[in-house]
Design a protein around this motif. Structure first.
Motif, PDB file in Angstrom:
ATOM      1  N   GLY A 136      -2.785 -13.556   7.999  1.00 54.68           N
ATOM      2  CA  GLY A 136      -0.976 -13.435   7.925  1.00 54.68           C
ATOM      3  C   GLY A 136      -0.371 -14.475   7.666  1.00 54.68           C
ATOM      4  O   GLY A 136       0.697 -14.426   6.803  1.00 54.68           O
ATOM      5  N   ILE A 139      -0.695 -15.802   4.017  1.00 56.66           N
ATOM      6  CA  ILE A 139       0.155 -14.849   3.159  1.00 56.66           C
ATOM      7  C   ILE A 139       1.380 -14.962   3.033  1.00 56.66           C
ATOM      8  O   ILE A 139       2.153 -15.139   2.139  1.00 56.66           O
ATOM      9  CB  ILE A 139      -0.286 -13.276   3.656  1.00 56.66           C
ATOM     10  CG1 ILE A 139      -1.596 -12.958   3.305  1.00 56.66           C
ATOM     11  CG2 ILE A 139       0.602 -12.476   2.807  1.00 56.66           C
ATOM     12  CD1 ILE A 139      -2.125 -11.467   3.936  1.00 56.66           C
ATOM     13  N   ASP A 163      -4.848  -3.879   2.888  1.00 58.17           N
ATOM     14  CA  ASP A 163      -3.462  -3.773   3.227  1.00 58.17           C
ATOM     15  C   ASP A 163      -2.440  -4.771   2.162  1.00 58.17           C
ATOM     16  O   ASP A 163      -1.146  -4.699   2.374  1.00 58.17           O
ATOM     17  CB  ASP A 163      -3.215  -3.839   4.585  1.00 58.17           C
ATOM     18  CG  ASP A 163      -3.689  -3.164   5.619  1.00 58.17           C
ATOM     19  OD1 ASP A 163      -4.148  -1.851   4.982  1.00 58.17           O
ATOM     20  OD2 ASP A 163      -4.287  -3.159   6.789  1.00 58.17           O
ATOM     21  N   HIS A 164      -3.051  -5.710   1.569  1.00 62.03           N
ATOM     22  CA  HIS A 164      -2.477  -6.686   0.930  1.00 62.03           C
ATOM     23  C   HIS A 164      -2.964  -6.706  -0.602  1.00 62.03           C
ATOM     24  O   HIS A 164      -3.528  -7.864  -0.944  1.00 62.03           O
ATOM     25  CB  HIS A 164      -2.358  -7.931   1.669  1.00 62.03           C
ATOM     26  CG  HIS A 164      -1.771  -8.119   2.964  1.00 62.03           C
ATOM     27  ND1 HIS A 164      -0.376  -8.027   3.093  1.00 62.03           N
ATOM     28  CD2 HIS A 164      -2.299  -7.863   4.144  1.00 62.03           C
ATOM     29  CE1 HIS A 164      -0.155  -7.942   4.582  1.00 62.03           C
ATOM     30  NE2 HIS A 164      -1.486  -7.911   5.158  1.00 62.03           N
ATOM     31  N   ASN A 166      -1.682  -7.186  -3.288  1.00 64.21           N
ATOM     32  CA  ASN A 166      -1.038  -8.173  -4.152  1.00 64.21           C
ATOM     33  C   ASN A 166      -1.487  -9.524  -3.922  1.00 64.21           C
ATOM     34  O   ASN A 166      -0.962 -10.718  -4.761  1.00 64.21           O
ATOM     35  CB  ASN A 166       0.663  -8.128  -4.124  1.00 64.21           C
ATOM     36  CG  ASN A 166       0.946  -6.762  -4.921  1.00 64.21           C
ATOM     37  OD1 ASN A 166       0.555  -6.163  -5.705  1.00 64.21           O
ATOM     38  ND2 ASN A 166       2.078  -6.302  -4.071  1.00 64.21           N
ATOM     39  N   GLN A 167      -2.300  -9.596  -3.032  1.00 66.75           N
ATOM     40  CA  GLN A 167      -2.882 -11.095  -2.406  1.00 66.75           C
ATOM     41  C   GLN A 167      -4.167 -11.405  -3.039  1.00 66.75           C
ATOM     42  O   GLN A 167      -5.131 -10.402  -2.809  1.00 66.75           O
ATOM     43  CB  GLN A 167      -2.900 -11.287  -1.153  1.00 66.75           C
ATOM     44  CG  GLN A 167      -3.206 -12.645  -0.644  1.00 66.75           C
ATOM     45  CD  GLN A 167      -2.516 -13.875  -0.941  1.00 66.75           C
ATOM     46  OE1 GLN A 167      -1.318 -13.732  -0.589  1.00 66.75           O
ATOM     47  NE2 GLN A 167      -3.355 -14.940  -1.474  1.00 66.75           N
ATOM     48  N   ASN A 181      -8.835  -6.918  -5.391  1.00 65.28           N
ATOM     49  CA  ASN A 181      -8.036  -8.508  -4.917  1.00 65.28           C
ATOM     50  C   ASN A 181      -8.956  -9.047  -4.071  1.00 65.28           C
ATOM     51  O   ASN A 181      -8.754 -10.277  -3.662  1.00 65.28           O
ATOM     52  CB  ASN A 181      -6.831  -8.071  -4.330  1.00 65.28           C
ATOM     53  CG  ASN A 181      -7.271  -7.440  -2.750  1.00 65.28           C
ATOM     54  OD1 ASN A 181      -7.936  -6.727  -2.684  1.00 65.28           O
ATOM     55  ND2 ASN A 181      -6.190  -7.638  -1.717  1.00 65.28           N
TER      56      ASN A 181
END
Length: 202
Positions: A136, A139, A163-164, A166-167, A181
């Motif tokens: 985290g 990120i 949960d991310h 876009n990363q 991703n």
């Protein structure tokens, strides 16, 4: 030799100046407070010698100026792009056996693309749950690609990647499932894979 006197008892009478040397001021006293500087006159030969010496000094000064080594230019700081690859490792950092070759590949990709690389070692308990908080942190640090070294780092990425979306994540020799991703690579593929990812961000 006589001297005139002034009668100071009578204010109406003028003061008579002293008569020096029969009432005349000795010419030798005139201008005694001023001074003149008399420069010596040089002969023609002396002038030529002096002029030649000055010319020689001028030539020497010009040669010294022309041959004086220029100061070395200060090395310019390397310019980086905004693209950044961040490596997550266990407590051993980039010195660990699993992370060292990954870090070497990341540095190679940085040299070839001018993208930045940095790493973050998991402190405290060496567990996947604790490592998730460090993912985290990366990120929030706006890393273009988060690279997980073998071990607890890839387990933490597996837990948070969904949960991310876009990363971008890259797992090296790990067990994390490949997803939209997340990309799985071998140690030997780190430099080439990161070079492509960092280049697209320039």
């Amino acid at each position: 030799m006589g001297y005139g006197r002034a009668d100071i008892t009578d204010p109406g009478r003028a003061v008579t100046l002293p008569r020096v040397l029969g009432g005349k001021i000795d010419k030798r006293l005139r201008g005694s407070t001023s001074s003149r500087v008399v420069w010596p006159r040089l002969s023609r030969r002396q002038g030529m010698v002096l002029g030649g010496g000055l010319a020689g000094l001028l030539v020497i000064a010009l040669l010294v100026w022309a041959l004086w080594p220029e100061p070395e230019a200060e090395p310019r700081p390397r310019e980086y792009t905004d693209a950044t690859a961040c490596l997550l490792t266990d407590a051993d950092g980039v010195a660990g056996a699993g992370a060292a070759p990954v870090w070497a590949g990341m540095q190679q990709a940085s040299r070839e693309t001018s993208g930045q690389v940095r790493y973050l070692a998991v402190g405290g308990e060496q567990t996947v749950e604790n490592a998730r908080t460090f993912v985290g942190t990366l990120i929030l640090g706006r890393c273009t690609v988060i690279v997980a070294a073998p071990g607890i780092a890839d387990g933490a990425v597996r837990a948070v990647a969904g949960d991310h979306l876009n990363q971008q994540f890259m797992v090296v020799d790990g067990d994390a499932p490949e997803g939209p991703n997340v990309v799985l690579v071998g140690v030997g593929e780190v430099a080439a894979t990161l070079r492509d990812r960092l280049s697209t961000q320039n």
